[in-house]
Design an enzyme around this catalytic site. Structure first.
Site, PDB file in Angstrom:
ATOM      1  N   LYS A  54      18.537  21.393  39.231  1.00  0.00           N
ATOM      2  CA  LYS A  54      18.421  22.543  38.321  1.00  0.00           C
ATOM      3  C   LYS A  54      17.729  23.716  39.007  1.00  0.00           C
ATOM      4  CE  LYS A  54      16.051  20.409  35.070  1.00  0.00           C
ATOM      5  NZ  LYS A  54      15.882  19.079  35.653  1.00  0.00           N
TER       6      LYS A  54
ATOM      7  N   ARG B 111      12.905  20.202  26.570  1.00  0.00           N
ATOM      8  CA  ARG B 111      12.874  18.824  27.038  1.00  0.00           C
ATOM      9  C   ARG B 111      12.780  17.833  25.883  1.00  0.00           C
ATOM     10  NH1 ARG B 111      10.881  19.848  32.432  1.00  0.00           N
ATOM     11  NH2 ARG B 111      10.655  18.029  33.735  1.00  0.00           N
TER      12      ARG B 111
ATOM     13  N   ARG C 237      16.974  11.258  46.456  1.00  0.00           N
ATOM     14  CA  ARG C 237      16.937  12.718  46.532  1.00  0.00           C
ATOM     15  C   ARG C 237      15.506  13.229  46.522  1.00  0.00           C
ATOM     16  NH1 ARG C 237      20.843  16.459  42.779  1.00  0.00           N
ATOM     17  NH2 ARG C 237      22.808  15.831  43.674  1.00  0.00           N
TER      18      ARG C 237
ATOM     19  N   ARG D  29       4.784  18.071  45.945  1.00  0.00           N
ATOM     20  CA  ARG D  29       4.372  17.919  44.546  1.00  0.00           C
ATOM     21  C   ARG D  29       3.862  16.498  44.308  1.00  0.00           C
ATOM     22  NH1 ARG D  29       9.194  20.227  40.880  1.00  0.00           N
ATOM     23  NH2 ARG D  29       8.289  18.666  39.508  1.00  0.00           N
TER      24      ARG D  29
ATOM     25  N   ARG E 237       8.778   9.962  35.359  1.00  0.00           N
ATOM     26  CA  ARG E 237       9.418  11.198  34.882  1.00  0.00           C
ATOM     27  C   ARG E 237      10.840  10.909  34.398  1.00  0.00           C
ATOM     28  NH1 ARG E 237       9.031  14.875  39.847  1.00  0.00           N
ATOM     29  NH2 ARG E 237       9.945  16.492  38.556  1.00  0.00           N
TER      30      ARG E 237
END
Ligand code: AMP
Length: 193
Positions: free
Chosen positions: A13, A88, A123, A139, A150
């Site tokens: 995204k 979300r 990924r 991160r 997540r």
């Protein structure tokens, strides 16, 4: 142009949104980026969000809806925006609908990047390695274990957002497993560019 990009973490995204910013001259509104900035600046929102984000959970609907409400009202968003990482939850999607209706604004597209979740962990490891190689900070929530949390949060809370838009006839699904350029071309087709 106002659009929403949906899809699990690591679906691409952010990458696609950055390209659309250049192509269409609209702003990318990433709640993740805004929350990370709030954490870095030590604002009250940042202090509340920090631990939740580091664990891979979701920040409260009230906080993120407030952030988006303020951000959409800023002058640079008047030309259009891409929502990346928001909504979300169905509650956030409903709040967005109300917000847009109040301002007599309409969405041009809601695009889901559909991906094979088994491939996502690979990924994300790559994203962390690339950041490291470029001398950028990695991160904390790109740690594979946190990433799995997540994904779980996505499947538990966010997966319901796509049927929400599908039921309204607003959803377009794009295969996010294609190379970046092919995904970009598919998006341009949807957006008429
Ligand atoms: P992202 O960069 O979009 O993957 O977001 C990073 C983290 O910020 C997420 O794992 C959540 O903890 C938090 N976050 C970002 N956007 C939202 C949202 N719309 N609702 C709740 N939490 C969010």
């Amino acid at each position: 142009m106002r659009l929403i990009l949906l899809g699990p973490p690591g679906a691409g995204k952010g990458t696609q949104a950055q390209r659309l910013v250049t192509r269409y001259g609209i702003v990318q509104l990433s709640t993740g980026d805004m929350l990370r900035a709030a954490v870095a600046a030590g604002t009250p929102v940042g202090l509340q969000a920090k631990a939740v984000m580091e664990s891979g959970g979701l920040v409260s609907d009230e906080i993120v809806v407030g952030i988006i409400r303020d951000r959409i009202a800023e002058p640079d968003a008047a030309k259009g925006f891409i929502l990346d990482g928001f909504p979300r939850t169905v509650k956030q999607a409903e709040a967005l609908d109300t917000m847009l209706a109040e301002q007599k604004l309409k969405l041009d597209a809601v695009i889901e990047l559909k991906v094979d979740q088994n491939a996502l962990v690979g990924r994300i490891i790559k994203r962390a390695d690339e950041a490291k190689a470029a001398g950028q900070p990695v991160r904390k929530d790109d740690d594979p274990d946190v990433f799995k949390t997540r994904l779980e949060a996505y499947n538990r809370d966010t997966a319901a957002v796509t049927p929400f838009y599908a039921a309204k006839g607003q959803l377009t699904v794009i295969d996010g497993m294609q190379p970046i350029e092919a995904v970009a071309a598919a998006m341009d087709k949807v957006l008429g560019g």
